[in-house]
Scaffold this motif. Sequence first.
Motif, short mmCIF file in Angstrom:
data_model
loop_
_atom_site.label_atom_id
_atom_site.label_comp_id
_atom_site.label_asym_id
_atom_site.label_seq_id
_atom_site.Cartn_x
_atom_site.Cartn_y
_atom_site.Cartn_z
N LEU A 25 40.10 35.37 46.23
CA LEU A 25 39.42 34.53 44.60
C LEU A 25 38.60 33.09 45.41
O LEU A 25 37.54 32.32 45.30
CB LEU A 25 40.36 34.09 43.72
N SER A 26 39.63 32.29 46.21
CA SER A 26 39.37 31.13 46.95
C SER A 26 38.07 31.47 47.70
O SER A 26 37.11 30.24 48.23
CB SER A 26 40.04 30.94 48.23
N SER A 27 38.08 32.55 48.73
CA SER A 27 36.70 32.50 49.41
C SER A 27 35.55 33.12 48.68
O SER A 27 34.47 32.42 49.01
CB SER A 27 36.36 34.08 50.57
N MET A 28 35.92 33.68 47.87
CA MET A 28 34.54 34.24 46.95
C MET A 28 34.09 32.25 46.08
O MET A 28 33.03 32.11 46.29
CB MET A 28 35.21 34.68 45.76
N LYS A 29 34.92 31.83 45.57
CA LYS A 29 34.33 30.80 45.24
C LYS A 29 33.99 29.81 45.92
O LYS A 29 32.44 29.45 45.69
CB LYS A 29 35.85 29.79 44.47
N LYS A 30 33.43 29.93 47.44
CA LYS A 30 34.18 28.90 48.44
C LYS A 30 31.89 29.33 48.69
O LYS A 30 31.15 28.53 48.80
CB LYS A 30 34.26 28.61 49.54
N MET A 31 32.03 30.67 48.84
CA MET A 31 30.80 31.51 48.84
C MET A 31 30.01 31.23 47.74
O MET A 31 28.43 32.00 47.56
CB MET A 31 30.81 32.43 49.39
N GLU A 32 30.36 30.71 46.68
CA GLU A 32 29.39 31.09 45.25
C GLU A 32 28.90 32.30 44.52
O GLU A 32 27.47 32.42 44.33
CB GLU A 32 28.49 29.67 45.51
N ILE A 33 29.93 32.88 44.98
CA ILE A 33 30.00 34.42 44.72
C ILE A 33 30.92 34.73 42.66
O ILE A 33 31.63 34.82 43.20
CB ILE A 33 30.33 35.57 46.11
N LYS A 34 30.10 34.89 42.06
CA LYS A 34 30.62 35.18 40.49
C LYS A 34 31.48 36.42 40.47
O LYS A 34 30.71 37.40 40.74
CB LYS A 34 28.99 34.79 39.52
N PRO A 35 32.34 36.59 40.15
CA PRO A 35 32.93 38.02 39.84
C PRO A 35 32.52 38.89 38.57
O PRO A 35 31.81 38.38 37.74
CB PRO A 35 35.22 37.82 39.47
#
Length: 613
Positions: A514-524
């Motif tokens: 989840l932290s990596s997704m947020k950093k990559m600006e990828i929305k679930p």
Amino acid sequence: MDQLRSTCTTSYALLFATDCLIKTCTTCCSAQDTIGLFGDLCRLGIVPAAWTCNILLKFAAEGGDSEVVVSAYDQIKEFGLTLDAHALVLITRSLFREKKADKAFQMWVEMIEMGVKPDVIAYSSFITGLCDCGKVDLAYAILQEINREGIQVEDMAYNTVMDGLCKEMRLQEAEMLLENKTRQGLTPDIYGYSYLIRSYGKAGNLLKVLDHYQAMVSHGFETNCHIASYLLQCFMKLGMTSQVTEHFQKLRDSGLHLDGVLYNIAMDAYCKDGNMDEAVKLLREMKAEGLTPDRVHYTCVIKGYCLKGDVPNARQAFEVMLKANVKPDVVTYNILASGFCKNGLVTEVFDLLDHMADRGVAKQGKFVDRFACSKLMNDLCRDGNAQGASTVCSMMLENNVIPDVISYTKLISAYCQTGDMHNALLWFHDMVQRGLSVDVIVYTVLMNGYCKVGQMEEACKLFDQMTSLGIKPDVIAYTMLLDGHLKEYLQRCWQGVSKERRIYVLRTKQNRLLSSMKKMEIKPDVPFYTVLIDGYCKAGDFEKARGEFDEVLQKGLTPDQHVYAALICGYCSQGEIEKAQDLFEEMVDRGIKPHVLAFSVLNQKTLRERQYK
């Protein structure tokens, strides 16, 4: 000539002698020498007539070098000689022949400014030349301008501009031009209607095709095989196969000469309808009418049989084609190979590829073009035949044909589906070594394969490798890793690992993703939330699971039956039947069809609860 100039009492005799000399030079001298002699005569004070200038320009143009023609023109212009419309045609036409449209336009403007008045032939030739060089806009503008001035041009000029407009699909302008032609007092001809019918047919506008077809007939023009083919092709484009065959029969009954194109369209229609008997009848009829079926006709029949799954007759049609000395092309082989593949006849496919090489279809060391082989690979992968696809890929590489990224990805995916990660990784490395651009899709496919066989460590290594190369993961990659970690958690349940430890490890990995997704600006997205909620439920953290579900709603995402099923099954596993029932009713109220699993679990838990009470 100098003596004659000094003693001649009439200008006509001098002009006649000049004309004869230049004509003689055109039979025994080069263009450059003739141009030089022409300049020498002018320097003597002789003023050649316009027709003599035209003889020089025509001779220069016959050599096919526009630079020589321009050189002759410069010589004529240097002495201020008078030119006519015919000279304008000779000069601009030579430039158009070499696709020097801009230079031709420049010369046109210059000569008109010098006083040359274009005639009907000059205007027509100039407009046609512009169209031949792709300057349809300029040709159209000039034609409109001279129409406003009441200047008429030949039918050829109108037709050439209309053809250019139609090829660019500027059909309304082409129709307006046809109307202008009629207003100019010129009778519409069959060519203008032909262009409009052809282009509206390509656009699939049947109403317009029929309108212009009827207008053509009303003006007394009879249809020909070309226009008839445009009409039938329009029917085919719209899937109106019955109209194709019906109209074809009417054309045949009318006595119209039918060519190979019309026969092919009708055969294709019968094949698409699955009426192979009629398609084969037309093939025989062609021969009876003295027409020789070509590769396109035989390929059409082979394709028709393959569409029906009738491989024996497809093979027989292929043999008849060979006996008729009609050489198949890559398309023919590809269609037959696809038919073999769909029926599981992989050995026959490879025999066919060998046959291609023996017949000389593959040239320059290539068995078959990339498209045909890639399609064959894709068909084999779709049918789960990874080994067969691998053989085709190897054959391509042996013949210096490198599959594209999509074909490699499908081959790797086929091995991943069977759990053969060894071969999947081998082809991945081969793909990288050949310098193909590896994207997030192929990495995700390979990581998913490792997740399925329980090798999460390898999947995570690939993920790190992908990000280190600057390839940005997408939400699908994160969803796949999240699901892999969940499956790993469930597997460890049977290995004696304490529940608390398992939950801790799972949450740590979930939070890291989840932290990596947020950093990559990828929305679930909804599938990601489904896996996440399922994971929290299986870890016993229902408060967190419900929180993620509420987040789905807050973000404006539409939860599907899978999201609801994950949470409902979670509640049921903990005996919280009322919460599960409330969630089930909420799902139904939203018009979402219940998942079979959620319905079954909830029903069983409800029955057990009633029995206990």
